[in-house]
Design an enzyme around this catalytic site. Structure first.
Site, short mmCIF file in Angstrom:
data_model
loop_
_atom_site.label_atom_id
_atom_site.label_comp_id
_atom_site.label_asym_id
_atom_site.label_seq_id
_atom_site.Cartn_x
_atom_site.Cartn_y
_atom_site.Cartn_z
N LYS A 179 0.85 -1.18 0.00
CA LYS A 179 0.00 0.00 0.00
C LYS A 179 0.89 1.24 0.00
O LYS A 179 1.48 1.60 1.00
CB LYS A 179 -0.93 0.06 1.22
N GLU A 255 10.24 1.73 10.30
CA GLU A 255 11.16 2.85 10.09
C GLU A 255 10.34 4.12 10.23
O GLU A 255 9.49 4.42 9.38
CB GLU A 255 11.81 2.75 8.71
N CYS A 289 13.50 11.32 6.33
CA CYS A 289 13.48 11.06 7.78
C CYS A 289 14.84 11.32 8.41
O CYS A 289 14.93 11.53 9.62
CB CYS A 289 13.07 9.62 8.01
N GLU A 391 9.39 16.55 15.13
CA GLU A 391 9.73 16.43 13.71
C GLU A 391 8.81 17.34 12.88
O GLU A 391 7.59 17.28 13.01
CB GLU A 391 9.54 14.98 13.24
P1 NAD Z 1 2.24 8.32 7.60
O1 NAD Z 1 2.52 7.53 8.83
O2 NAD Z 1 1.20 9.35 7.66
O3 NAD Z 1 1.78 7.36 6.41
C1 NAD Z 1 2.62 6.31 5.96
C2 NAD Z 1 1.74 5.22 5.36
O4 NAD Z 1 0.94 4.64 6.39
C3 NAD Z 1 0.77 5.72 4.30
O5 NAD Z 1 0.71 4.75 3.27
C4 NAD Z 1 -0.54 5.80 5.06
O6 NAD Z 1 -1.68 5.69 4.26
C5 NAD Z 1 -0.41 4.62 6.00
N1 NAD Z 1 -1.21 4.69 7.22
C6 NAD Z 1 -1.56 5.81 7.92
N2 NAD Z 1 -2.27 5.45 9.01
C7 NAD Z 1 -2.35 4.10 9.01
C8 NAD Z 1 -2.95 3.13 9.88
N3 NAD Z 1 -3.60 3.49 10.99
N4 NAD Z 1 -2.83 1.83 9.57
C9 NAD Z 1 -2.17 1.44 8.47
N5 NAD Z 1 -1.59 2.30 7.59
C10 NAD Z 1 -1.68 3.61 7.87
O7 NAD Z 1 3.64 8.88 7.13
P2 NAD Z 1 3.92 9.88 5.91
O8 NAD Z 1 3.39 11.21 6.30
O9 NAD Z 1 3.49 9.22 4.66
O10 NAD Z 1 5.53 9.92 5.88
C11 NAD Z 1 6.30 10.84 6.58
C12 NAD Z 1 6.80 10.20 7.87
O11 NAD Z 1 7.52 9.03 7.57
C13 NAD Z 1 7.76 11.09 8.62
O12 NAD Z 1 7.50 11.00 10.00
C14 NAD Z 1 9.12 10.46 8.32
O13 NAD Z 1 10.12 10.71 9.27
C15 NAD Z 1 8.76 9.02 8.27
N6 NAD Z 1 9.76 8.27 7.50
C16 NAD Z 1 10.65 7.48 8.17
C17 NAD Z 1 11.63 6.78 7.47
C18 NAD Z 1 12.67 5.92 8.16
O14 NAD Z 1 13.39 5.22 7.46
N7 NAD Z 1 12.79 5.96 9.47
C19 NAD Z 1 11.67 6.88 6.09
C20 NAD Z 1 10.75 7.70 5.45
C21 NAD Z 1 9.79 8.39 6.16
O1 6OD Z 2 17.98 4.70 1.89
C1 6OD Z 2 17.26 3.91 2.51
O2 6OD Z 2 17.39 2.67 2.43
C2 6OD Z 2 16.22 4.42 3.40
N1 6OD Z 2 15.49 3.48 4.06
C3 6OD Z 2 16.00 5.76 3.50
C4 6OD Z 2 15.04 6.35 4.31
C5 6OD Z 2 14.80 7.67 4.17
C6 6OD Z 2 13.83 8.33 4.94
O3 6OD Z 2 13.14 9.24 4.53
#
Ligand code: NAD
Ligand code: 6OD
Length: 487
Positions: A179, A255, A289, A391
């Protein structure tokens, strides 16, 4: 008037429409890009059932090299449609074209090739265990797929982060229901076409579009046929998913968010550190992130560093994705921009000095309907300010001075997050001392977001659970069973 494209679901090897749809809007100019089929509960359930059934079909009998050959075919398929994928990523996110060409696409291809090859090269443990009676036990391990894996992805690096989980999940013999984020569905829709063309057996890869709560995301995490959820996104979404899977005790890999620090010592290569922090704070409009929203600079170089970073930030070119020399695109959506702007207002209330930025640009053209903000630098906030602890996920950083190593270590660690940290110093003894004690999963020294897919990736505290990358991905996406034979 031509109708916008409709992005379908992909279930059990077939493309499907449905009655509910949502709009996919460009963050560059607010244009309607496409309509997307929102999977209903029955469609999600059918996708999961198809994935579960596919484990019993030919895919379940593929050897690791056969799966690897299939995944290389998928990678070839992405390569063959490179420009279509670039266009899809750029349309959904508004990021500069060159970024999609040099980061997202090469990484998506590498995510399939690398994990296909690692899975083939994987050799597991065995040992002989002598018995008191002179007999011998021979122990060896075998890896089995977990089953059906739900891959739930965010919008910031849509294809990169989806395939980073999908590649190893398939390489280890699982079947998958993906998804993508509702904000960025287009590249995943193309990927379904590539999977189909590559001949990936029906049910092995399924794609459902939709939202989180009360929609496809939540339906997936509650499905009893899902064995594991691999999720990237916000920490509070991770927490909701954790609750959803608790009853089924499903495997999870998370993540999540970050509030990462960059620490610049006075002995650092000054120009490299300024360039590095400009990149780590503003790359992808601050929507990674790993971005460093907290910057700490040793006092003797503090004023000079702030002035140099200000100059860099003001020279970053905001623009259309295909414009020459463009550095930054918009934020992903108007809704996300509202969140970032609310922090711009909060920073003022909390007493920040705005060194640069803090507002939206005016272009006088269609981009004014988009989601742009100016790269922003603050100083003067205390460590407990919300803008220093929460964040924001935009092109913004707060810079504070520090005086010594112990002090900065405790300030960096005083965070609910624990994802990444970038250290800028020429003293490797100091870098190593700090790297051992800083409470994060990833430390860069004189670098930022430099990647080798064989290395562990993940965070601690609110930033995640588990590690992926290299053998850690192979471990997460397989059930390791020990076989003990009495010889
Ligand atoms: P989000 O949590 O809002 O959504 C991520 C995904 O989860 C989407 O596909 C969304 O539809 C789905 N989702 C939302 N609520 C859900 C639920 N209750 N059950 C199942 N699925 C659900 O995140 P975002 O706004 O899309 O992304 C930004 C966030 O992601 C930031 O906090 C960023 O730091 C984090 N991020 C972390 C990493 C990492 O590697 N640590 C990488 C990329 C992004
Ligand atoms: O480079 C990657 O493998 C990875 N997981 C990056 C995550 C980035 C976060 O926004």
């Amino acid at each position: 008037m031509t109708r916008p494209a409709l992005l379908p679901l992909y279930i059990n090897g077939g493309f499907e429409e449905g009655s509910a749809r949502f709009d996919n809007i460009s963050p560059v100019d607010g244009r309607l890009l496409s309509q997307v089929v929102e999977a209903d509960a029955a469609q999600v359930s059918r996708a999961v059932k198809a994935a579960s059934d596919a484990l019993q079909g030919p895919w379940g009998r593929y050897s690791a090299p056969e799966r690897a050959a299939m995944l290389h075919k998928v990678a070839d398929g992405i390569q063959a449609r490179f420009d279509d994928f670039v266009a899809a990523e750029v349309a959904d996110t508004g990021r500069p074209l060159h970024l999609a060409r040099t980061l997202d696409l090469p990484r998506a291809i590498a995510n399939f090739r690398t994990f296909a090859d690692l899975a083939v090269a994987q050799v597991d443990d065995c040992c002989e265990t002598p018995q008191a009676d002179g007999g011998l036990l021979f122990n060896y391990t075998v890896r089995k797929p977990l089953g059906v894996v739900a891959v739930i992805a965010p919008w910031n690096l849509p294809l990169l982060l989806l395939t980073w989980k999908l590649g190893p999940a398939l390489a280890m013999g699982n079947t998958v229901v993906c998804k993508p984020s509702e904000e960025t569905p287009s590249s995943a829709a193309l990927l379904a076409e590539v999977m189909n063309e590559a001949g990936v057996p029906a049910g092995v890869f399924n794609l459902v579009h939709g939202f989180g709560p009360g929609s496809a995301g939540e339906f997936l995490t509650h499905d009893r046929l899902i064995s594991a959820v691999s999720f990237t996104g916000e920490s509070r979404t991770g927490s909701a998913i954790m609750k959803a899977v608790a009853d089924g005790v499903k495997d999870i890999s998370f993540e999540l968010g970050g509030k990462n620090a960059a620490v610049v010592f006075a002995d650092a290569d000054f120009d490299a550190a300024v360039a590095g922090v400009a990149r780590s704070s503003f790359f992808n409009t601050g929507q990674v992130c790993l971005c460093t929203e907290r910057v700490y600079v040793e006092r003797p170089i503090f004023e000079r560093f702030v002035a140099a970073l200000k100059e860099r930030a003001e020279n970053l070119k905001l623009g259309y994705p295909d414009e020459d020399g463009v550095d930054l695109g918009p934020l992903v959506s108007r809704q996300h921009r509202e969140k970032v702007l609310s922090y711009f207002a909060l920073a003022r209330e909390e007493g920040a000095q705005v060194v640069t930025g803090g507002e939206t640009p005016r272009f006088g053209d269609a981009r004014d309907q988009g989601a742009y903000v100016r790269p922003t630098i603050w100083t003067g906030l205390p460590d407990h300010a919300r803008c220093v602890r929460e964040e924001i996920f935009g092109p913004v950083c707060h810079i504070a001075p520090f005086d010594d190593e112990e002090e900065i270590l405790s300030r960096v660690n005083d965070s609910p997050y624990g994802l990444a940290c970038a250290l800028w110093t020429q003293r490797l003894d100091r870098a190593h001392r700090l790297a051992r004690r800083v409470q994060v999963g990833i430390v860069w020294v004189n670098a930022w977001y430099a990647r080798d897919l064989r290395t562990p990736f993940g965070g601690s505290k609110l930033s995640g659970l588990g590690r992926e990358g290299g053998r850690h991905s192979l471990d997460f996406y397989s059930e390791i069973s020990n076989v003990c034979v009495k010889l």
